[in-house]
Design an enzyme around this catalytic site. Structure first.
Site, mmCIF file in Angstrom:
data_model
loop_
_atom_site.group_PDB
_atom_site.id
_atom_site.type_symbol
_atom_site.label_atom_id
_atom_site.label_comp_id
_atom_site.label_asym_id
_atom_site.label_seq_id
_atom_site.Cartn_x
_atom_site.Cartn_y
_atom_site.Cartn_z
ATOM 1 N N HIS A 189 86.193 46.670 -0.261
ATOM 2 C CA HIS A 189 87.509 46.943 -0.859
ATOM 3 C C HIS A 189 87.346 47.591 -2.237
ATOM 4 O O HIS A 189 87.997 48.567 -2.575
ATOM 5 C CB HIS A 189 88.289 45.640 -1.061
ATOM 6 C CG HIS A 189 88.764 44.995 0.212
ATOM 7 N ND1 HIS A 189 89.509 45.652 1.150
ATOM 8 C CD2 HIS A 189 88.624 43.729 0.681
ATOM 9 C CE1 HIS A 189 89.811 44.816 2.142
ATOM 10 N NE2 HIS A 189 89.272 43.648 1.886
ATOM 11 N N GLU A 241 89.686 47.030 5.501
ATOM 12 C CA GLU A 241 88.909 45.836 5.854
ATOM 13 C C GLU A 241 87.574 46.186 6.503
ATOM 14 O O GLU A 241 86.718 45.313 6.670
ATOM 15 C CB GLU A 241 89.705 44.949 6.823
ATOM 16 C CG GLU A 241 91.053 44.482 6.302
ATOM 17 C CD GLU A 241 90.968 43.638 5.040
ATOM 18 O OE1 GLU A 241 89.898 43.058 4.783
ATOM 19 O OE2 GLU A 241 91.972 43.591 4.291
ATOM 20 N N HIS A 276 96.225 33.260 5.551
ATOM 21 C CA HIS A 276 97.052 34.466 5.719
ATOM 22 C C HIS A 276 98.485 34.177 6.156
ATOM 23 O O HIS A 276 99.338 35.051 6.062
ATOM 24 C CB HIS A 276 96.358 35.420 6.696
ATOM 25 C CG HIS A 276 94.973 35.793 6.245
ATOM 26 N ND1 HIS A 276 93.938 34.884 6.248
ATOM 27 C CD2 HIS A 276 94.470 36.936 5.754
ATOM 28 C CE1 HIS A 276 92.841 35.468 5.778
ATOM 29 N NE2 HIS A 276 93.138 36.709 5.472
ATOM 30 N N TYR A 288 92.423 43.053 10.421
ATOM 31 C CA TYR A 288 91.050 42.598 10.702
ATOM 32 C C TYR A 288 90.665 42.927 12.138
ATOM 33 O O TYR A 288 89.506 43.173 12.445
ATOM 34 C CB TYR A 288 90.907 41.095 10.445
ATOM 35 C CG TYR A 288 91.307 40.712 9.041
ATOM 36 C CD1 TYR A 288 90.529 41.092 7.950
ATOM 37 C CD2 TYR A 288 92.471 40.009 8.789
ATOM 38 C CE1 TYR A 288 90.911 40.762 6.656
ATOM 39 C CE2 TYR A 288 92.856 39.674 7.506
ATOM 40 C CZ TYR A 288 92.075 40.056 6.441
ATOM 41 O OH TYR A 288 92.450 39.734 5.154
ATOM 42 N N HIS A 299 90.502 31.622 -1.592
ATOM 43 C CA HIS A 299 90.294 32.604 -0.519
ATOM 44 C C HIS A 299 89.894 33.946 -1.147
ATOM 45 O O HIS A 299 90.582 34.462 -2.026
ATOM 46 C CB HIS A 299 91.560 32.769 0.331
ATOM 47 C CG HIS A 299 91.288 33.601 1.535
ATOM 48 N ND1 HIS A 299 90.796 33.067 2.710
ATOM 49 C CD2 HIS A 299 91.371 34.933 1.742
ATOM 50 C CE1 HIS A 299 90.600 34.038 3.584
ATOM 51 N NE2 HIS A 299 90.943 35.180 3.022
ATOM 52 N N ALA A 300 88.777 34.493 -0.687
ATOM 53 C CA ALA A 300 88.205 35.676 -1.336
ATOM 54 C C ALA A 300 89.176 36.859 -1.315
ATOM 55 O O ALA A 300 89.844 37.109 -0.316
ATOM 56 C CB ALA A 300 86.915 36.064 -0.626
ATOM 57 N N HIS A 328 81.980 42.353 2.286
ATOM 58 C CA HIS A 328 83.353 42.671 2.698
ATOM 59 C C HIS A 328 84.216 42.984 1.468
ATOM 60 O O HIS A 328 84.909 44.000 1.416
ATOM 61 C CB HIS A 328 83.930 41.479 3.476
ATOM 62 C CG HIS A 328 85.358 41.653 3.866
ATOM 63 N ND1 HIS A 328 85.737 42.126 5.095
ATOM 64 C CD2 HIS A 328 86.514 41.441 3.181
ATOM 65 C CE1 HIS A 328 87.061 42.194 5.150
ATOM 66 N NE2 HIS A 328 87.559 41.778 4.003
ATOM 67 N N GLU A 329 84.135 42.126 0.473
ATOM 68 C CA GLU A 329 84.969 42.313 -0.730
ATOM 69 C C GLU A 329 84.569 43.582 -1.478
ATOM 70 O O GLU A 329 85.421 44.320 -1.966
ATOM 71 C CB GLU A 329 84.874 41.091 -1.657
ATOM 72 C CG GLU A 329 85.440 39.805 -1.057
ATOM 73 C CD GLU A 329 86.840 39.966 -0.496
ATOM 74 O OE1 GLU A 329 87.644 40.730 -1.051
ATOM 75 O OE2 GLU A 329 87.132 39.334 0.548
HETATM 76 O O1 X8Z Z 1 90.587 37.290 4.587
HETATM 77 C C1 X8Z Z 1 89.529 37.878 4.744
HETATM 78 C C2 X8Z Z 1 88.784 38.438 3.547
HETATM 79 C C3 X8Z Z 1 89.700 38.901 2.483
HETATM 80 S S1 X8Z Z 1 90.545 40.351 2.897
HETATM 81 C C4 X8Z Z 1 87.882 37.387 2.961
HETATM 82 N N1 X8Z Z 1 88.968 37.940 5.981
HETATM 83 C C5 X8Z Z 1 89.613 37.376 7.156
HETATM 84 C C6 X8Z Z 1 89.594 35.858 7.115
HETATM 85 O O2 X8Z Z 1 88.938 35.277 6.252
HETATM 86 O O3 X8Z Z 1 90.241 35.238 7.958
HETATM 87 C C7 X8Z Z 1 87.728 38.634 6.326
HETATM 88 C C8 X8Z Z 1 87.500 38.344 7.771
HETATM 89 C C9 X8Z Z 1 88.828 37.897 8.328
HETATM 90 ZN ZN ZN Z 2 89.391 42.018 3.140
#
Ligand code: X8Z
Ligand code: ZN
Length: 604
Positions: A375, A399, A502, A512, A340-341, A371-372
């Protein structure tokens, strides 16, 4: 976002006097204390961050043992620091220092009570949950095993409902063993939060927004009411198109949408089924970034370079060499990693910034890279501040900036960077609804999901949801907010929330939701500042030093003042509002209303 302040640890050596000490603290004591905190963070922060980096990049028995042990020790240290911070409650001092003390007291995500054994148990659970997700795979009876990326390859592309359902179910098996661990974690975390003076975990999580938790939650609901009509219109149209495509037996014309058909494992974005949902424009005329990435044979690093170039074009300083040397861009095939990024601020004093991402060469990941880097450039902009102010104005700001830039990936921008020709840009611009639809399937669709996820979690934290309805409440909320359901029977044997990073990763999700709302407020304000006079979806801040200066100066404030002040600097307003997102999508909303005229919308 990943650094240890945002997770659970604050690195402090215990040197204080015992609780209930008679000694009354002076402002000199406070200065000394804050200096110690700063010093300890500088010395120990980079070490624990490296340990954490190793444990996420090499999920092994030993790396998990080491990080669980670090977790225990540093959580206990940070609890002690937090307790010490309370000793200065009555010291007359500056608003900056009061803010620092508050940040110290509230920067836990999953705190244990101040008890060695419970801290150990909690750390073991949180480490294991994240590793279970990172290691997760499902093996079919014929012996073939699939991890998340392998299942996603099916979910994102296949149009075979049986194959899609099987992939969806396969991945969701991962949650089952997490359930008892998750519940025990919440029990310990609630106790720890109470010991810190909060009503429980939910109160702790939502007290970080420079206003009472209840007011903040009301704000998020208020904005959702503003945005909901746009989502409902999109849902109605998507359902009709999915019904056309799959037929009544698979997609009813009145109910919720089956989650496995939406082109994303969690149904949180629908851009992978754009071609089903938007059939008006000629598909060959629409800009297909995945195709361009393939045609140009871009490497993963080149994709990151394009994103960096966007930030440089508006005035950011280049990323350090170590970013390129130490980041993980490609999924290794010889070991288990948390794919997960994430973006890491490993050693602020030395600008050691990294991303960790298993990049796939497609449009979705091109967006995630932006997105990354949002950060990363945020870290770079605020790392000069004292440690306790090194954070987003609130977590939603952190975010929002990378996503903000992706609103500027317009046909003109793509032409500027050589992705498409002038003719192709002009053809794409002739179909604004197609462009807006593409954006909405990502940017609007995710909003109710981002809101409901923490509604579920908060219900669990508060005890309104318990073991008897853990999974059914998840699906009730998904149906209520997103109009999404599953055609599979999901009993309480399953723990479907665990199949989303998450939840086992304990990353708060309301951030988010905030980001998705605020980024349109930012975009509108910046375009106005640039003197742009046209539809908002045609405005690109690429190359605009005016916009860049505003963003950089906002980022450079970090967490040093209430977020409303920072928000005002950037937008001129102190309040979240759904108006900007509605303005942005106004042409699409008119079009959808027209399309939906003869349809019955909504779901039961
Ligand atoms: O978790 C993230 C990022 C890392 S902060 C990749 N996002 C959420 C997800 O993947 O569920 C970005 C969009 C929403
Ligand atoms: Zn993020």
């Amino acid at each position: 976002m990943k650094n240890f302040l945002s997770i659970i640890f604050i690195i402090i050596i215990v040197t204080s006097c015992a609780p209930g000490s008679e000694k009354s603290n002076t402002s000199e004591d406070l200065d000394k204390f804050l200096l110690e905190v700063e010093q300890e963070y500088k010395e120990e922060g980079p070490i624990i961050n490296s340990a954490s980096w190793i444990s996420s990049n090499f999920i092994t028995y030993d790396s998990q043992k080491v990080i669980a042990d670090y977790g225990t020790r540093y959580t206990l240290k940070s609890l002690e620091t937090s307790r010490r911070a309370s000793d200065f409650n009555n010291v007359d001092t500056t608003s900056d220092k009061k803010r620092m003390l508050n940040i110290l007291k509230s920067s836990f995500v999953m705190p244990p009570p101040f008890d060695n054994n419970l801290a150990k148990e909690l750390s073991k659970i949180t480490t294991s949950l994240e590793a279970m997700y990172g290691n997760g795979e499902y093996c079919y009876e014929n012996g073939s095993c699939f991890d998340l990326e392998a299942f996603e390859a099916i979910i994102d592309k296949s149009r075979n409902p049986e194959e899609l359902l099987s992939a969806w179910k396969g991945w969701h098996e991962i949650g089952k063993p997490m359930k008892p661990m998750y519940m025990r974690m919440v029990e310990i975390g609630n106790q720890g939060s109470k010991d810190l003076g909060y009503k429980g975990l939910s109160d702790l999580w939502f007290s970080k927004y420079d206003m009472p938790a209840e007011d903040f939650l009301n704000e998020t609901d208020r904005v959702w009411e503003e945005v909901k009509p746009l989502y409902d219109a999109l849902h109605c149209h998507a359902r009709a198109k999915l019904n056309d495509y799959y037929g009544d037996d698979i997609v009813s014309n009145s109910g919720a949408l089956p989650v496995h058909l939406l082109g994303n494992m969690w149904g949180q974005t629908w851009s992978n089924i754009y071609d089903i949902i938007y059939t008006e424009g000629s598909q060959s005329n629409s800009v297909n970034v995945t195709r361009i990435i393939e045609e140009k044979s871009l490497s993963e690093i080149e994709m990151v370079e394009y994103a960096e170039d966007f930030f440089l074009s508006i005035g950011f300083k280049p990323l350090p060499d170590t970013f390129w040397e130490r980041s993980l861009f490609v999924k290794p095939n010889d070991r288990s990693v948390v794919c997960h990024a994430s973006a890491w601020n490993l050693d602020p004093a030395n600008n050691d910034l990294r991303i960790k991402m298993c990049i796939e060469k497609n449009e979705e990941d091109f967006i995630t890279i932006h997105h990354e880097l949002g950060h990363i450039f945020y870290y770079q902009a605020y790392n000069h501040l004292p440690y306790l102010f090194q954070g987003g104005a609130n977590d939603g700001f952190h975010e929002a900036f990378g996503d903000l830039l992706t609103l500027s990936i317009t046909p003109d921008y793509l032409m500027n960077i050589g992705f498409i020709s002038e003719d192709e840009a002009n053809i794409a611009k002739e179909d604004p609804i197609g462009l807006l639809m593409k954006q909405a399937l990502e940017g609007v669709v995710v909003i109710p999901w981002a809101l409901m996820l923490d509604k579920w979690r908060s219900g669990v934290f508060n005890g309104e949801i318990d073991e008897s309805n853990l999974n059914s409440s998840w699906w009730d909320l998904r149906e209520q907010y997103q109009g999404i359901s599953t055609s599979d029977e999901r009993s309480e044997e399953y723990f479907d929330p665990g199949a989303k990073y998450h939840i086992p990763g304990n990353t708060p999700y309301t951030r988010y939701y905030l980001a998705r709302i605020m980024q349109y407020q930012f975009h509108e304000a910046l375009c106005k500042e640039m003197g742009f006079d046209g539809p908002l979806h045609e405005c690109s801040i690429y190359g605009s030093k005016t916009a860049g200066e505003k963003i950089i100066s906002t980022m450079a404030l970090g967490e040093s003042q209430p977020w409303q002040d920072t928000f005002e600097n950037l937008t001129g307003s102190r309040q979240l509002s759904g108006k900007s997102i509605l303005n942005y999508y106004a042409p699409l909303k008119d079009w959808l209303d027209d399309q939906n005229k003869q349809r019955t919308c909504g779901w039961n």
